[in-house]
Design an enzyme around this catalytic site. Structure first.
Site, PDB file in Angstrom:
ATOM      1  N   TRP A 199       0.863  -1.179   0.000  1.00  0.00           N
ATOM      2  CA  TRP A 199       0.000   0.000   0.000  1.00  0.00           C
ATOM      3  C   TRP A 199       0.906   1.237   0.000  1.00  0.00           C
ATOM      4  O   TRP A 199       1.897   1.297   0.731  1.00  0.00           O
ATOM      5  CB  TRP A 199      -0.895   0.002   1.259  1.00  0.00           C
ATOM      6  N   ASP A 366     -15.733  12.218  -1.357  1.00  0.00           N
ATOM      7  CA  ASP A 366     -15.155  10.905  -1.024  1.00  0.00           C
ATOM      8  C   ASP A 366     -15.907  10.259   0.133  1.00  0.00           C
ATOM      9  O   ASP A 366     -17.067  10.602   0.421  1.00  0.00           O
ATOM     10  CB  ASP A 366     -13.649  11.085  -0.738  1.00  0.00           C
ATOM     11  N   ASP A 367     -15.276   9.361   0.795  1.00  0.00           N
ATOM     12  CA  ASP A 367     -15.860   8.541   1.866  1.00  0.00           C
ATOM     13  C   ASP A 367     -16.490   9.397   2.976  1.00  0.00           C
ATOM     14  O   ASP A 367     -15.990  10.471   3.293  1.00  0.00           O
ATOM     15  CB  ASP A 367     -14.703   7.708   2.458  1.00  0.00           C
ATOM     16  N   ASP A 478     -14.232   2.056  -4.839  1.00  0.00           N
ATOM     17  CA  ASP A 478     -13.104   1.673  -3.986  1.00  0.00           C
ATOM     18  C   ASP A 478     -13.253   0.234  -3.475  1.00  0.00           C
ATOM     19  O   ASP A 478     -14.341  -0.364  -3.536  1.00  0.00           O
ATOM     20  CB  ASP A 478     -13.050   2.646  -2.799  1.00  0.00           C
ATOM     21  N   ASP A 548      -2.605   5.596  -3.100  1.00  0.00           N
ATOM     22  CA  ASP A 548      -2.982   6.514  -2.024  1.00  0.00           C
ATOM     23  C   ASP A 548      -1.813   7.411  -1.654  1.00  0.00           C
ATOM     24  O   ASP A 548      -1.972   8.359  -0.905  1.00  0.00           O
ATOM     25  CB  ASP A 548      -3.419   5.723  -0.779  1.00  0.00           C
TER      26      ASP A 548
HETATM   27  C1  GLA Z   1      -9.151   4.368   0.184  1.00  0.00           C
HETATM   28  C2  GLA Z   1      -8.870   5.222  -1.039  1.00  0.00           C
HETATM   29  C3  GLA Z   1      -8.720   6.662  -0.644  1.00  0.00           C
HETATM   30  C4  GLA Z   1      -9.973   7.119   0.046  1.00  0.00           C
HETATM   31  C5  GLA Z   1     -10.271   6.224   1.236  1.00  0.00           C
HETATM   32  C6  GLA Z   1     -11.608   6.537   1.836  1.00  0.00           C
HETATM   33  O1  GLA Z   1      -8.055   4.314   1.008  1.00  0.00           O
HETATM   34  O2  GLA Z   1      -7.747   4.763  -1.706  1.00  0.00           O
HETATM   35  O3  GLA Z   1      -8.449   7.458  -1.766  1.00  0.00           O
HETATM   36  O4  GLA Z   1     -11.027   7.094  -0.868  1.00  0.00           O
HETATM   37  O5  GLA Z   1     -10.283   4.864   0.872  1.00  0.00           O
HETATM   38  O6  GLA Z   1     -11.896   5.739   2.909  1.00  0.00           O
END
Ligand code: GLA
Length: 734
Positions: A199, A366-367, A478, A548
């Site tokens: 990662w 996003d999340d 995702d 990421d």
């Molecule tokens: C993963 C994605 C990130 C983000 C987070 C949200 O890690 O790679 O870019 O969207 O989830 O929880």
């Protein structure tokens, strides 16, 4: 071009524009590999195919010849009979025996290319673009039939291989290995390039000489993974970006895989790739069949650069589909690193306002927008809006974003469920799990069991419902954990090991349904960054979040490594804040922008809190990137300087019409009193002139390629980009 069969000599030729691939029947029965490399028009059968007897190798007879399969070069080896090397197929027959011997039955050549049922695959738009050879093999004892597929594209130096197994017997058999391709080279003077990682540091290129014995690479994690990409390259010793033979395999699949080499006792090299077999077994009932994923075999006699450009063109034209296939991608801002879970509508709109002022075109939420998700411990599976954070809902927010002149995008993680969620309360058995064992969570989540139809239908309907409920222009899809305690309560005990592959079939079915019913949405795949950065997902989603890790310096290795098979049009690449959240490194904004604009450009920081100076620089860079994006992600990519050899990195793109050139140099660490540093460009017309658009200087193509540009950067983490335009009307004065 295409397929040619020499019946008399029992040779099969596959011809691409500059390469040839040849197979032959041995003993009238066994399909063997003869040649893959630079184009040849004819092979003398006796010269091409050598036979040798070896001590401790059992000998067979057939067609007036004696031979051992321990020596001859296999084309789809099964390990049966006299073959002791790594097999492509493993079968257990009804009586418990596993000696599988595939004999040649016949062939068929067809125009065009068939789709692989249920799996992503390369496609043609016109039949004339490709030809496909099918070779039929059979184990006569059990009537197990194997069809090997070879597609030859008219314009590309690739052979696309796959296999189908059909059980023609009257009882079930079990497959415990089912690779897509295997072939043997006569020698072993190669380096092997693989693309491992973790990662935050995906697809770091590693290079090592081959060693005797079996060397395997793969993923056993339920996803192609950050840890190893399904790409291997064999590079002739002494080769480089522009010289030497290079052979690659890249699997069009996003799940477990297995790939590798076996250097045998005579220094011949077996090269193979396909689905992983550690967590694999497949019960093939009488009359049933199973298709392997496709593997792309690419060859270049002119080094790694042209090998990569072949992959890029092939994927852009025959893998990626839909509206965005050739369309410039919107420049986006994503709120993840700006706010993480801590946002409300006001914060979001402040970022969107700042984004609009910079010329950004897409806002991605996003999340954290759904269920009761305030951190990563709850709510996956509960795909309804959190009105505490977003009182006007997704629909209302999407409207407000659109009113600001921006498109609106949304994050989903459809394959997961949180233990703390309504979905889990209702359907605790919908996740992958083994009965009576603990269900280990990763990032507080479990994986939904996509081998089950009702689960797939639920996801398809749920996600489609949201996409239809508001004006959504982009989706980030995702997937944030790997499989553990792999079991399904929807499968019988003798089919449990089918789960990882059935999961992929379920996932692909969902993705096909959602992407096809929403053709105007731009989909970007993601798996904790680049954990499923593979050709399988590119078939459904034209771009992927590369990593990421948004640190500009780390991205050099990641994007450079990714470029060995994947085009810039596939790579999501964003500018983030400093100190960088993944590494703590502080790099200049210019470097971060120069790295990010080399892919699908985006921003991932709180734009409402930036200095005037930085905002002005971003605005300028965004305007510049808009002028480049019609060609930059779609042009010919050249790796000029490798981050794996000393740090400094450079790359270049030439537009397909040769008119525009983008080049970038990244200095990682400065050196005192350095010598003259020059960057030599590639792929230009030596006798043409090129205008440096920044300062109006004119250079000849030859000069740019042979003498190069002076690079004079001072300080760590510095970068410089150039833009040239070909000047056909320039005349040299006397
Ligand atoms: C993963 C994605 C990130 C983000 C987070 C949200 O890690 O790679 O870019 O969207 O989830 O929880």
């Amino acid at each position: 071009m295409g397929v040619f069969v020499d019946h008399k000599e029992q040779l099969f030729y596959l011809q691409t524009p500059t390469t040839t691939y040849v197979m032959k029947l041995t003993g009238g029965r066994y399909l063997t590999h003869v040649y893959w490399g630079k184009k040849l028009f004819h092979l003398n059968k006796k010269n091409a195919f050598l036979n040798r007897m070896l001590a401790f190798s059992a000998v067979e007879e057939g067609d007036g010849e004696t031979y051992t399969r321990d020596f001859i070069r296999g084309e789809y080896p099964t390990g049966g009979g006299t073959d002791h090397r790594f097999s492509a197929l493993g079968v257990t027959f009804p009586d418990g025996s596993w000696d599988c011997q595939l004999e040649y039955v016949g062939f068929e050549a067809i125009a065009g290319k068939e789709k692989v049922p249920g799996l992503p695959s390369l496609y043609v738009e016109e039949e004339a673009e490709a030809e496909t050879l099918k070779i039929f093999l059979k184990d006569p004892l059990w009537n197990l039939q194997v069809t090997l597929y070879y597609t030859v594209f008219k314009e590309y130096d690739v052979i696309v291989r796959r296999a189908r197994v059909s059980n023609g017997g009257d009882q079930p058999v079990f497959l415990n290995r089912f690779l897509s391709a295997s072939l043997d080279f006569e020698q072993d003077h190669f380096d092997l390039l693989s693309f491992p990682g973790a990662w935050g540091r995906e697809r770091h290129m590693e290079k090592a000489g081959l060693r005797s014995g079996i060397t395997c690479f793969g993923s056993n994690r339920g996803a192609s993974s950050h840890q190893m990409n399904p790409l291997l390259i064999l590079e002739e010793k002494g080769g480089d970006e522009d010289h030497g033979a290079a052979y690659a395999m890249n699997l069009i699949y996003s799940g477990n895989f297995l790939a590798g080499t076996e250097v045998d006792q005579l220094h011949q090299t077996r090269f193979f790739m396909g689905m992983g077999d550690d967590n694999f077994s497949w019960k093939l009932a009488a009359g049933e069949e199973l298709d392997s994923p496709e593997v792309v075999l690419a060859f270049s006699s002119e080094g790694l650069g042209s090998l990569s450009r072949t992959f890029h063109d092939l994927y852009r034209n025959h893998l990626v589909r839909g509206k965005y296939k050739k369309e410039a991608r919107p420049i986006l801002v994503n709120n993840w690193e700006a706010t993480y879970f801590d946002f409300n509508e006001e914060k979001i709109l402040a970022i969107a306002d700042a984004a609009r002022d910079l010329g950004i075109e897409l806002f991605v939420l996003d999340d954290g927008w759904f269920g009761e998700r305030e951190d990563d411990s709850t709510s996956l599976g509960d795909w309804f809006v959190n009105t505490k954070k977003l009182p006007s809902g997704i629909q209302g927010l999407a409207e407000k974003i659109h009113q600001r002149g921006l498109k609106f995008g949304l994050w989903f993680e459809p394959e997961m469920v949180s233990k703390v969620s309504k979905l889990y309360e209702i359907h605790p058995d919908w996740c992958i799990h083994v009965k009576n064992r603990k269900r280990t969570e990763c990032r507080n989540q479990l994986i939904l069991d996509l081998s089950r139809e009702e689960v797939c239908d639920y996801i398809t309907n749920k996600i489609s419902g949201i996409l239809d409920s508001a004006e959504i222009d982009y989706v980030k899809w995702d997937m944030n954990r790997h499989m553990t305690e792999i079991g399904s309560c929807g499968l019988s005990s003798d089919r449990q090991k089918e789960l990882p592959h059935r999961y992929m079939l379920g996932l692909y079915k969902i993705m096909e349904a959602i992407t096809q019913s929403h053709p105007d949405i731009l989909f970007e795949s993601c798996s904790g960054g680049g954990g499923r950065f593979d050709p399988g997902l590119l078939y459904y989603m034209p771009q992927a979040w590369t990593s990421d890790d948004t640190d500009g310096i780390e991205r050099l290795k990641i994007q450079y490594g990714s470029s060995f098979a994947y085009p810039l049009s596939a790579m999501g690449s964003h500018v983030s804040a400093v100190p960088n959240h993944q590494t703590g490194r502080v790099t200049p904004l210019k470097l971060r922008m120069d790295v990010a604009m080399s892919g699908n450009y985006g921003f991932e920081l709180d734009l409402s809190k930036q200095s005037e100076e930085d905002l002005a620089a971003m605005k300028e860079s965004i305007a510049l990137a808009k002028g480049l994006r019609s060609f930059l992600p779609f042009g010919d990519f050249y790796r000029l300087l490798s981050p794996y050899q000393g740090g400094d990195t450079a790359w270049q793109v030439v537009s397909k019409d040769g008119q525009r050139i983008f080049a970038a140099y990244f200095q990682v660490l400065s050196k005192p009193n350095p010598g003259i540093c020059r960057l030599k460009l590639k792929g230009l017309d030596a006798s043409a002139f090129y205008l440096d658009e920044e300062n109006g200087e004119i250079y000849s193509g030859g000069e740019l390629m042979e003498l190069g540009l002076v690079v004079s950067l001072y300080g760590d983490y510095q970068s410089k980009t150039w833009l040239f335009r070909r000047k056909d009307d320039y005349e040299v004065s006397d």
